[in-house]
Write an enzyme that holds these catalytic residues in place. Structure first.
Site, mmCIF file in Angstrom:
data_model
loop_
_atom_site.group_PDB
_atom_site.id
_atom_site.type_symbol
_atom_site.label_atom_id
_atom_site.label_comp_id
_atom_site.label_asym_id
_atom_site.label_seq_id
_atom_site.Cartn_x
_atom_site.Cartn_y
_atom_site.Cartn_z
ATOM 1 N N ASP A 10 0.989 -1.177 -0.016
ATOM 2 C CA ASP A 10 -0.055 0.011 -0.008
ATOM 3 C C ASP A 10 0.876 1.143 0.086
ATOM 4 O O ASP A 10 2.138 1.040 0.386
ATOM 5 C CB ASP A 10 -0.925 -0.022 1.219
ATOM 6 C CG ASP A 10 -1.655 1.147 1.648
ATOM 7 O OD1 ASP A 10 -2.364 1.639 0.690
ATOM 8 O OD2 ASP A 10 -1.575 1.879 2.485
ATOM 9 N N LEU A 11 0.278 2.337 -0.403
ATOM 10 C CA LEU A 11 1.298 3.615 -0.325
ATOM 11 C C LEU A 11 0.976 4.341 0.789
ATOM 12 O O LEU A 11 1.962 4.550 1.624
ATOM 13 C CB LEU A 11 1.039 4.413 -1.731
ATOM 14 C CG LEU A 11 1.449 5.721 -1.800
ATOM 15 C CD1 LEU A 11 3.171 5.606 -2.025
ATOM 16 C CD2 LEU A 11 0.996 6.387 -3.002
ATOM 17 N N ASP A 12 -0.001 4.970 1.013
ATOM 18 C CA ASP A 12 -0.501 6.128 2.008
ATOM 19 C C ASP A 12 -0.381 5.334 3.317
ATOM 20 O O ASP A 12 -1.129 4.676 3.648
ATOM 21 C CB ASP A 12 -1.839 6.651 1.808
ATOM 22 C CG ASP A 12 -1.835 7.394 0.416
ATOM 23 O OD1 ASP A 12 -0.923 8.237 0.068
ATOM 24 O OD2 ASP A 12 -2.755 7.307 -0.083
ATOM 25 N N THR A 18 1.679 9.923 4.091
ATOM 26 C CA THR A 18 0.418 10.779 3.487
ATOM 27 C C THR A 18 -0.974 10.421 4.218
ATOM 28 O O THR A 18 -1.822 10.866 3.961
ATOM 29 C CB THR A 18 0.536 10.315 1.840
ATOM 30 O OG1 THR A 18 0.836 8.917 1.628
ATOM 31 C CG2 THR A 18 1.069 11.323 1.131
ATOM 32 N N LYS A 46 -9.214 5.472 6.393
ATOM 33 C CA LYS A 46 -7.759 4.836 5.874
ATOM 34 C C LYS A 46 -7.995 3.672 4.739
ATOM 35 O O LYS A 46 -8.824 2.627 4.854
ATOM 36 C CB LYS A 46 -6.971 4.072 6.789
ATOM 37 C CG LYS A 46 -6.385 5.565 7.898
ATOM 38 C CD LYS A 46 -5.325 4.716 8.543
ATOM 39 C CE LYS A 46 -4.628 5.862 9.487
ATOM 40 N NZ LYS A 46 -3.646 5.215 10.491
ATOM 41 N N SER A 117 -2.588 0.942 -4.786
ATOM 42 C CA SER A 117 -3.061 2.136 -4.004
ATOM 43 C C SER A 117 -4.340 2.432 -4.345
ATOM 44 O O SER A 117 -4.600 2.213 -5.556
ATOM 45 C CB SER A 117 -2.124 3.333 -4.303
ATOM 46 O OG SER A 117 -2.496 4.384 -3.705
ATOM 47 N N ALA A 118 -5.039 3.067 -3.423
ATOM 48 C CA ALA A 118 -6.596 3.390 -3.515
ATOM 49 C C ALA A 118 -6.236 4.879 -4.144
ATOM 50 O O ALA A 118 -7.645 5.256 -4.314
ATOM 51 C CB ALA A 118 -7.523 3.184 -2.172
ATOM 52 N N LYS A 148 -10.705 -0.795 -2.056
ATOM 53 C CA LYS A 148 -10.450 -1.609 -0.882
ATOM 54 C C LYS A 148 -11.662 -1.550 0.034
ATOM 55 O O LYS A 148 -12.172 -0.234 0.267
ATOM 56 C CB LYS A 148 -9.271 -1.089 -0.033
ATOM 57 C CG LYS A 148 -7.987 -1.476 -0.888
ATOM 58 C CD LYS A 148 -6.668 -0.769 -0.326
ATOM 59 C CE LYS A 148 -5.576 -0.605 -1.194
ATOM 60 N NZ LYS A 148 -4.470 -0.215 -0.727
ATOM 61 N N GLU A 172 -0.021 -3.348 4.530
ATOM 62 C CA GLU A 172 -1.036 -2.394 4.822
ATOM 63 C C GLU A 172 -0.973 -1.939 6.143
ATOM 64 O O GLU A 172 -0.764 -2.545 6.853
ATOM 65 C CB GLU A 172 -2.445 -2.817 4.531
ATOM 66 C CG GLU A 172 -3.086 -3.002 3.112
ATOM 67 C CD GLU A 172 -3.607 -1.604 2.774
ATOM 68 O OE1 GLU A 172 -3.639 -0.789 3.887
ATOM 69 O OE2 GLU A 172 -3.915 -1.465 1.624
ATOM 70 N N ASP A 173 -1.393 -0.473 6.073
ATOM 71 C CA ASP A 173 -1.630 0.173 7.427
ATOM 72 C C ASP A 173 -3.150 0.378 7.890
ATOM 73 O O ASP A 173 -3.531 0.938 8.818
ATOM 74 C CB ASP A 173 -0.946 1.862 7.422
ATOM 75 C CG ASP A 173 -1.863 2.483 6.306
ATOM 76 O OD1 ASP A 173 -2.169 2.242 5.478
ATOM 77 O OD2 ASP A 173 -1.999 3.747 6.957
HETATM 78 C C1 BG6 Z 1 -5.819 5.640 -0.065
HETATM 79 C C2 BG6 Z 1 -5.797 6.499 1.210
HETATM 80 O O1 BG6 Z 1 -4.873 5.188 -0.309
HETATM 81 O O2 BG6 Z 1 -6.339 6.710 -1.001
HETATM 82 C C3 BG6 Z 1 -7.215 7.150 1.575
HETATM 83 O O3 BG6 Z 1 -5.604 5.568 2.488
HETATM 84 C C4 BG6 Z 1 -7.716 7.913 0.229
HETATM 85 O O4 BG6 Z 1 -7.149 7.628 2.706
HETATM 86 C C5 BG6 Z 1 -7.685 7.124 -0.896
HETATM 87 O O5 BG6 Z 1 -9.018 8.322 0.745
HETATM 88 C C6 BG6 Z 1 -8.035 7.903 -2.234
HETATM 89 O O6 BG6 Z 1 -7.110 8.920 -2.357
HETATM 90 P P1 BG6 Z 1 -7.070 9.996 -3.445
HETATM 91 O O7 BG6 Z 1 -5.806 10.489 -3.337
HETATM 92 O O8 BG6 Z 1 -7.638 9.356 -4.691
HETATM 93 O O9 BG6 Z 1 -8.001 10.996 -2.843
HETATM 94 MG MG MG Z 2 -2.699 3.182 3.723
#
Ligand code: BG6
Ligand code: MG
Length: 222
Positions: A10-12, A18, A46, A117-118, A148, A172-173
């Site tokens: 996962d990224l964020d 982030t 998250k 990543s989402a 997710k 993942e976090d």
């Molecule tokens: C996920 C985050 O990686 O991306 C979420 O954990 C976030 O918090 C989601 O809402 C969507 O991100 P973005 O940048 O497309 O608004």
């Molecule tokens: Mg995350």
């Protein structure tokens, strides 16, 4: 013996902090809408897509049916503008502790690396961190239909890496992210609070505790 052939991140909140920026931007929007919330509620945001996060905040404030779709899109856009301001400052120094060494170790062991990543901002963040070269594939929110806890993003990353799901580890976090990894039939490593991430097969409290040997051991005992 079952072998690890890919580790999908996962990224964020895993590669960089982030998750904190998402929290700050949503919190600001929530306050503007008269829906204050804290970090405990934020755990439910998250890993969740932008629009679904907004829906969860509105539901939390009993305002699910108050706004039109157009207004909701404006709110999501406003949050994203705040978030984009915050990520402009990101540099390679913002990699979370130990992450780059961990990725190097994975590569040296001949294991592939994927990103699931989402976020629609994933490519920008990866570019700013200067770590794009570590990834054999990157799947972001722009290319998947279901976010997710649906497993789609992890399944797609594994398919693109050409690795069977049972040979993949996801990191993942977020609760929704751990759920997605488990539904994908993969081994889940959680980074964070063991109670919150109880569905994970292995939990470490922070990224500097991500050690390939520990993961290999837990994976083979699984
Ligand atoms: C996920 C985050 O990686 O991306 C979420 O954990 C976030 O918090 C989601 O809402 C969507 O991100 P973005 O940048 O497309 O608004
Ligand atoms: Mg995350």
């Amino acid at each position: 013996m079952k072998e690890i052939k890919a580790i999908i991140f996962d990224l964020d909140g895993v590669i960089t902090d982030t998750a904190e920026y998402h929290y700050l931007a949503w919190k600001q929007l929530g306050e503007e809408l008269g829906i204050p919330f804290d970090r405990t509620f934020n755990e439910q945001l998250k890993g969740v897509s932008r629009m679904e996060s907004l829906e969860r905040i509105l539901a939390y404030g009993n305002k699910s049916n108050v706004y039109t779709m157009e207004e909701k899109e404006q709110f999501a856009e406003k949050k994203n503008e705040m978030y984009k301001q915050l990520i402009q400052k990101i540099t390679p120094k913002d990699l979370l502790p130990g992450i780059e060494n961990f990725m190097r170790e994975i590569k040296e062991n001949g294991i592939k690396i994927g990103l699931a990543s989402a976020s629609k901002n994933a490519f920008t963040v990866i570019e700013r961190l200067g770590v794009g070269h570590y990834f054999d594939t990157i799947v972001d929110a722009a290319t998947v239909k279901n976010s997710k806890p649906d497993p789609e993003v992890f399944l797609k990353a594994a398919d693109q890496l050409n690795v069977p799901y049972e040979n993949c580890v996801g990191v993942e976090d977020a609760q929704a992210g751990v759920e997605a990894i488990k539904r994908a039939g993969m081994f889940a490593v959680g980074v964070g609070n063991a109670e919150q991430l109880a569905r994970a097969d292995l939990v470490v409290s922070c990224t500097s505790d991500l050690k390939l040997d520990d993961i290999k051991r837990a994976f083979s005992e699984n």
